[in-house]
Design an enzyme around this catalytic site. Structure first.
Site, PDB file in Angstrom:
ATOM      1  N   ASP A 142     -12.087 -10.369  -0.152  1.00 26.79           N
ATOM      2  CA  ASP A 142     -13.343 -10.572   0.555  1.00 26.79           C
ATOM      3  C   ASP A 142     -14.393  -9.704  -0.125  1.00 26.79           C
ATOM      4  OD1 ASP A 142     -12.356  -8.171   1.727  1.00 26.79           O
ATOM      5  OD2 ASP A 142     -12.064  -9.109   3.688  1.00 26.79           O
ATOM      6  N   GLU A 200       0.804  -1.235   0.000  1.00 31.54           N
ATOM      7  CA  GLU A 200       0.000   0.000   0.000  1.00 31.54           C
ATOM      8  C   GLU A 200       0.837   1.285   0.000  1.00 31.54           C
ATOM      9  OE1 GLU A 200      -2.663  -0.351   3.338  1.00 31.54           O
ATOM     10  OE2 GLU A 200      -3.637  -2.131   2.540  1.00 31.54           O
ATOM     11  N   ASN A 216       2.153  -5.131  -3.150  1.00 25.86           N
ATOM     12  CA  ASN A 216       0.766  -5.511  -2.848  1.00 25.86           C
ATOM     13  C   ASN A 216      -0.068  -4.265  -2.545  1.00 25.86           C
ATOM     14  OD1 ASN A 216      -1.154  -7.696  -2.142  1.00 25.86           O
ATOM     15  ND2 ASN A 216      -0.967  -6.956  -0.024  1.00 25.86           N
ATOM     16  N   HIS A 275     -10.250  -6.264  -1.733  1.00 25.02           N
ATOM     17  CA  HIS A 275     -11.260  -6.017  -0.704  1.00 25.02           C
ATOM     18  C   HIS A 275     -12.383  -5.242  -1.379  1.00 25.02           C
ATOM     19  CE1 HIS A 275      -8.824  -7.402   2.620  1.00 25.02           C
ATOM     20  NE2 HIS A 275      -7.816  -6.649   2.218  1.00 25.02           N
ATOM     21  N   GLU A 287      -6.050 -10.871  -0.957  1.00 24.68           N
ATOM     22  CA  GLU A 287      -6.815 -10.647   0.285  1.00 24.68           C
ATOM     23  C   GLU A 287      -8.308 -10.552  -0.002  1.00 24.68           C
ATOM     24  OE1 GLU A 287      -5.248  -7.316   2.527  1.00 24.68           O
ATOM     25  OE2 GLU A 287      -3.185  -7.826   2.040  1.00 24.68           O
TER      26      GLU A 287
END
Ligand code: XIL
Length: 354
Positions: A270, A152, A202, A238, A268
């Protein structure tokens, strides 16, 4: 003697239940040569839950620790390193024939106070990060398949984020704040410590083509031309059922990074369901559709090698504290959700579970 009999009985019972079991997602993924995994949470709640680790190992062939390899956990005090959690993950993976995806070395979040409040000069910060990377990546050398070296670092406009301690390294002599030289250094230092792990950048919000993914693309392309060892891009993913990335844009984005020769991991994923509608069949179907769209893009991208969700079951997810819920493939009772069946069917071509 009684204890021995009990042990024998127990092992028979667990062998029987294991052989009666339905295959896990990892069985379907292995047929495709895909790594499938999740973030492993090592809290008292999960460790005392008898279903948690067992189900995790049944479903996944890849594990990423949700917390224990972050800076505040691995070096909570200056030069005091703590590898207990990370070593547990490595052993767990080894015992269940899983791989480990290591996360993360350089991030604006999860840094200890001694770093964030230390009033260090740029040179001192560079020294701290270098030592940290050398020690942590050195410790896990040969035990993990990849590192999220930098997490990030870009904002949504495509500029280097100023948040967190590490960008200030580039206020040192001969540096320009905002050029991201600290990112390049982090990759070089990780490569020196671990010659074999795949080294990843990432981020979130860079899944489709947009100013952020454009900036990451340009940065990584130039860095690679300059010999910086960046080999992979992690797309966190996400999202929620109302904010899924546009499919065509997502696929084009995966393709352009893949065409650069970069390995892609969905790191990651979701898919939150806003408004407490986690039991609503329409919402659950919409969630399944988003998972399938992303998994299909991964399967169709030659260098997409891994797909991970940020957790295993809706019982334990970082989103429960937000206005999103039920974002994962298994529900709070470990029951398989429509999204699970849809992913399995896509990987495996069968409808066995229905
Ligand atoms: C999250 C954890 O899941 C939370 O428990 C913690 O409080 C904050 O960090 N992007 C990342 C992950 O790269 O490391 C974050 O994990 C979620 C967002």
């Amino acid at each position: 003697m009684k204890a021995v009999i009990l042990l024998v009985l127990l092992s028979l019972v667990s062998a029987a239940s294991a052989s009666n079991r339905q295959p896990g997602l990892r069985d379907a993924a292995e047929k495709r040569g895909l790594l499938i995994g999740g973030a492993l949470r090592l809290y008292a709640s999960t460790l005392s839950d008898p279903l948690y680790l067992e189900t995790f190992a049944h479903e996944f062939n890849l594990v990423v620790p949700e917390h224990v390899m972050k800076f505040e956990n691995t070096q909570p005090e200056p030069n005091r390193y703590d590898f207990q959690g990370g070593d547990f993950v490595v052993q767990f993976a080894h015992d269940h024939e899983m791989k480990v995806r290591a996360h993360t070395l350089t991030w604006h979040d999860a840094n200890p106070k001694w770093v964030t409040e230390g009033q260090f000069t740029p040179g001192q910060l560079a020294g701290i990060l270098h030592d940290h990377i050398a020690t942590v990546a050195g410790h896990f050398r040969g035990k993990v398949i990849s590192w999220d070296v930098v997490n990030e670092a870009f904002d949504e406009n495509g500029n280097i984020q100023r948040e967190g301690p590490w960008p200030a390294i580039d206020q040192g002599a001969g540096r320009n704040l905002g050029h991201g030289d600290y990112i390049r250094d982090a990759f070089k230092w990780t490569r020196e410590a671990d010659p074999d792990a795949l080294l990843f950048y990432n981020d979130y919000g860079a899944e489709a083509i947009n100013p952020k993914s454009d900036a990451i693309y340009r940065f990584v392309m130039q860095a690679r031309l300059d010999g910086v060892p960046i080999q992979g891009i992690g797309f966190q993913m996400h999202v929620d059922i109302n904010s899924a990335p546009d499919e065509a844009s997502l696929r084009a984005n995966f393709k352009r990074f893949s065409d650069l020769g970069l390995v892609i991991h969905v790191t990651e994923m979701d898919v939150g369901i806003p408004g407490g509608r986690g039991d609503d069949p329409d919402a659950l179907q919409a969630q399944a559709d988003v998972y399938v769209m992303v998994m299909r893009a991964c399967l169709d991208t030659p260098t997409c090698q891994a797909f991970l969700t940020w957790g295993l079951t809706d019982k334990y997810t970082w989103l429960n504290s937000r206005d999103e819920s039920a974002p994962l493939l298994l529900d709070v009772d470990y029951q398989l959700k429509p999204a699970y069946f849809a992913i399995e069917e896509l990987l495996d071509g069968s409808k066995r579970h229905r």
